[in-house]
Design a protein around this motif. Structure first.
Motif, PDB file in Angstrom:
ATOM      1  N   THR A  32      92.761  33.878  35.294  1.00 16.81           N
ATOM      2  CA  THR A  32      93.442  32.742  34.684  1.00 16.81           C
ATOM      3  C   THR A  32      92.658  31.427  34.707  1.00 16.81           C
ATOM      4  O   THR A  32      93.118  30.440  34.141  1.00 16.81           O
ATOM      5  CB  THR A  32      94.825  32.545  35.338  1.00 16.81           C
ATOM      6  OG1 THR A  32      94.647  32.384  36.745  1.00 16.81           O
ATOM      7  CG2 THR A  32      95.725  33.748  35.053  1.00 16.81           C
ATOM      8  N   ALA A  33      91.467  31.403  35.297  1.00 21.88           N
ATOM      9  CA  ALA A  33      90.617  30.209  35.211  1.00 21.88           C
ATOM     10  C   ALA A  33      89.853  30.187  33.894  1.00 21.88           C
ATOM     11  O   ALA A  33      89.259  29.174  33.526  1.00 21.88           O
ATOM     12  CB  ALA A  33      89.644  30.156  36.388  1.00 21.88           C
ATOM     13  N   ILE A  34      89.879  31.297  33.183  1.00 18.44           N
ATOM     14  CA  ILE A  34      89.208  31.395  31.883  1.00 18.44           C
ATOM     15  C   ILE A  34      90.095  30.740  30.829  1.00 18.44           C
ATOM     16  O   ILE A  34      91.285  31.011  30.752  1.00 18.44           O
ATOM     17  CB  ILE A  34      88.934  32.870  31.516  1.00 18.44           C
ATOM     18  CG1 ILE A  34      87.887  33.461  32.468  1.00 18.44           C
ATOM     19  CG2 ILE A  34      88.474  32.990  30.064  1.00 18.44           C
ATOM     20  CD1 ILE A  34      87.687  34.968  32.304  1.00 18.44           C
ATOM     21  N   PHE A  81      74.587  27.920  31.077  1.00 20.99           N
ATOM     22  CA  PHE A  81      75.946  27.675  30.604  1.00 20.99           C
ATOM     23  C   PHE A  81      76.950  27.936  31.725  1.00 20.99           C
ATOM     24  O   PHE A  81      76.748  28.811  32.547  1.00 20.99           O
ATOM     25  CB  PHE A  81      76.278  28.600  29.418  1.00 20.99           C
ATOM     26  CG  PHE A  81      75.305  28.507  28.282  1.00 20.99           C
ATOM     27  CD1 PHE A  81      75.378  27.469  27.368  1.00 20.99           C
ATOM     28  CD2 PHE A  81      74.296  29.449  28.132  1.00 20.99           C
ATOM     29  CE1 PHE A  81      74.479  27.379  26.319  1.00 20.99           C
ATOM     30  CE2 PHE A  81      73.388  29.372  27.085  1.00 20.99           C
ATOM     31  CZ  PHE A  81      73.477  28.331  26.176  1.00 20.99           C
ATOM     32  N   GLU A  82      78.050  27.192  31.703  1.00 22.32           N
ATOM     33  CA  GLU A  82      79.104  27.390  32.696  1.00 22.32           C
ATOM     34  C   GLU A  82      80.004  28.545  32.241  1.00 22.32           C
ATOM     35  O   GLU A  82      81.052  28.339  31.632  1.00 22.32           O
ATOM     36  CB  GLU A  82      79.923  26.102  32.859  1.00 22.32           C
ATOM     37  CG  GLU A  82      80.934  26.181  33.963  1.00 22.32           C
ATOM     38  CD  GLU A  82      81.867  24.982  34.013  1.00 22.32           C
ATOM     39  OE1 GLU A  82      82.944  25.120  34.618  1.00 22.32           O
ATOM     40  OE2 GLU A  82      81.533  23.928  33.450  1.00 22.32           O
ATOM     41  N   LEU A  83      79.555  29.758  32.553  1.00 19.77           N
ATOM     42  CA  LEU A  83      80.281  30.956  32.131  1.00 19.77           C
ATOM     43  C   LEU A  83      81.026  31.579  33.298  1.00 19.77           C
ATOM     44  O   LEU A  83      80.555  31.543  34.433  1.00 19.77           O
ATOM     45  CB  LEU A  83      79.298  31.992  31.566  1.00 19.77           C
ATOM     46  CG  LEU A  83      78.535  31.584  30.314  1.00 19.77           C
ATOM     47  CD1 LEU A  83      77.501  32.641  29.961  1.00 19.77           C
ATOM     48  CD2 LEU A  83      79.503  31.360  29.151  1.00 19.77           C
ATOM     49  N   SER A  84      82.167  32.162  33.000  1.00 20.06           N
ATOM     50  CA  SER A  84      82.927  32.924  33.992  1.00 20.06           C
ATOM     51  C   SER A  84      82.482  34.381  33.998  1.00 20.06           C
ATOM     52  O   SER A  84      82.362  35.003  35.042  1.00 20.06           O
ATOM     53  CB  SER A  84      84.422  32.854  33.678  1.00 20.06           C
ATOM     54  OG  SER A  84      84.857  31.523  33.623  1.00 20.06           O
ATOM     55  N   CYS A  85      82.281  34.949  32.807  1.00 21.03           N
ATOM     56  CA  CYS A  85      81.900  36.355  32.643  1.00 21.03           C
ATOM     57  C   CYS A  85      81.005  36.487  31.431  1.00 21.03           C
ATOM     58  O   CYS A  85      81.092  35.689  30.499  1.00 21.03           O
ATOM     59  CB  CYS A  85      83.129  37.232  32.384  1.00 21.03           C
ATOM     60  SG  CYS A  85      84.300  37.324  33.723  1.00 21.03           S
ATOM     61  N   LEU A  86      80.202  37.539  31.450  1.00 28.41           N
ATOM     62  CA  LEU A  86      79.462  37.895  30.251  1.00 28.41           C
ATOM     63  C   LEU A  86      79.094  39.357  30.308  1.00 28.41           C
ATOM     64  O   LEU A  86      78.747  39.876  31.358  1.00 28.41           O
ATOM     65  CB  LEU A  86      78.273  36.971  30.038  1.00 28.41           C
ATOM     66  CG  LEU A  86      76.845  37.301  30.365  1.00 28.41           C
ATOM     67  CD1 LEU A  86      76.249  38.266  29.368  1.00 28.41           C
ATOM     68  CD2 LEU A  86      76.042  36.024  30.338  1.00 28.41           C
ATOM     69  N   HIS A  87      79.243  40.019  29.172  1.00 28.17           N
ATOM     70  CA  HIS A  87      78.988  41.459  29.084  1.00 28.17           C
ATOM     71  C   HIS A  87      78.178  41.742  27.830  1.00 28.17           C
ATOM     72  O   HIS A  87      78.437  41.151  26.776  1.00 28.17           O
ATOM     73  CB  HIS A  87      80.311  42.233  29.028  1.00 28.17           C
ATOM     74  CG  HIS A  87      81.221  41.917  30.159  1.00 28.17           C
ATOM     75  ND1 HIS A  87      81.109  42.514  31.390  1.00 28.17           N
ATOM     76  CD2 HIS A  87      82.248  41.027  30.260  1.00 28.17           C
ATOM     77  CE1 HIS A  87      82.036  42.019  32.197  1.00 28.17           C
ATOM     78  NE2 HIS A  87      82.743  41.116  31.532  1.00 28.17           N
ATOM     79  N   ILE A  88      77.225  42.645  27.960  1.00 31.40           N
ATOM     80  CA  ILE A  88      76.407  43.086  26.828  1.00 31.40           C
ATOM     81  C   ILE A  88      76.489  44.611  26.770  1.00 31.40           C
ATOM     82  O   ILE A  88      76.231  45.282  27.773  1.00 31.40           O
ATOM     83  CB  ILE A  88      74.932  42.671  27.006  1.00 31.40           C
ATOM     84  CG1 ILE A  88      74.779  41.149  27.108  1.00 31.40           C
ATOM     85  CG2 ILE A  88      74.072  43.241  25.856  1.00 31.40           C
ATOM     86  CD1 ILE A  88      73.399  40.693  27.561  1.00 31.40           C
ATOM     87  N   TYR A  89      76.834  45.127  25.604  1.00 38.15           N
ATOM     88  CA  TYR A  89      76.847  46.575  25.384  1.00 38.15           C
ATOM     89  C   TYR A  89      76.120  46.870  24.074  1.00 38.15           C
ATOM     90  O   TYR A  89      76.369  46.203  23.061  1.00 38.15           O
ATOM     91  CB  TYR A  89      78.286  47.107  25.285  1.00 38.15           C
ATOM     92  CG  TYR A  89      79.074  46.899  26.548  1.00 38.15           C
ATOM     93  CD1 TYR A  89      78.902  47.747  27.647  1.00 38.15           C
ATOM     94  CD2 TYR A  89      79.966  45.845  26.658  1.00 38.15           C
ATOM     95  CE1 TYR A  89      79.619  47.543  28.819  1.00 38.15           C
ATOM     96  CE2 TYR A  89      80.687  45.636  27.832  1.00 38.15           C
ATOM     97  CZ  TYR A  89      80.503  46.484  28.898  1.00 38.15           C
ATOM     98  OH  TYR A  89      81.209  46.279  30.056  1.00 38.15           O
ATOM     99  N   HIS A  90      75.235  47.853  24.111  1.00 38.15           N
ATOM    100  CA  HIS A  90      74.490  48.254  22.920  1.00 38.15           C
ATOM    101  C   HIS A  90      74.555  49.769  22.781  1.00 38.15           C
ATOM    102  O   HIS A  90      74.500  50.489  23.765  1.00 38.15           O
ATOM    103  CB  HIS A  90      73.028  47.803  23.014  1.00 38.15           C
ATOM    104  CG  HIS A  90      72.351  47.723  21.685  1.00 38.15           C
ATOM    105  ND1 HIS A  90      72.113  48.835  20.897  1.00 38.15           N
ATOM    106  CD2 HIS A  90      71.873  46.667  21.002  1.00 38.15           C
ATOM    107  CE1 HIS A  90      71.516  48.452  19.784  1.00 38.15           C
ATOM    108  NE2 HIS A  90      71.354  47.138  19.818  1.00 38.15           N
TER     109      HIS A  90
END
Length: 148
Positions: A32-34, A81-90
């Protein structure tokens, strides 16, 4: 950053399904902080090259090198960058036209960051990740994809 993030595979065999994308987004509802999410979905186009229509792309990669590239790209994005999460799928293997081959998903407390971070990430992936696409034509001939 934990070593667990390095070990998690960024590759999916075949196309990336809408169910996988939806479930990935749903998993973040408890965080919930996102305040903002942004996604990039790369879809295989039915390009025409020298009079031949592309019907699919067969993706291959130097997986260990590609995973290291993804890790470095992620680290760079988190530093910038002030990121909470990041995902990469290929995708690896054959992906038909109209199907999804790249899914990049970023989350942050504020919306402006997710736009900037997503553009950075997609450009870095295209430039640095050792992933190769063999564009397959209707007559089963092929050409190697050039990223532009």
């Amino acid at each position: 950053m934990s070593t667990e993030k390095v070990k998690k595979s960024s590759f999916i065999q075949g196309p990336i399904s809408s169910v996988f994308i939806g479930e990935s987004i749903a998993k973040h509802q408890s965080k919930t902080a996102i305040g903002a999410h942004n996604i990039f979905l790369g879809q295989v186009r039915a390009d025409e090259i020298e009079g031949k229509k592309v019907i699919s792309i067969d993706y291959s990669a130097y997986e260990e090198m590609a995973e290291q590239s993804f890790y470095e790209i992620r680290e760079s994005a988190f530093a910038q960058f002030e990121l909470s999460c990041l995902h990469i799928y290929h995708s690896l293997g054959e992906v038909k036209t109209g199907e999804i081959c790249l899914f990049v998903f970023v989350s942050a407390p504020r919306r402006k960051v997710v736009y900037e971070a997503l553009e950075f990430l997609v450009e870095a992936i295209k430039e640095k990740a050792p992933i190769f696409g063999k564009e397959i034509f209707e007559d089963e001939s092929y050409t190697w994809k050039k990223n532009t």
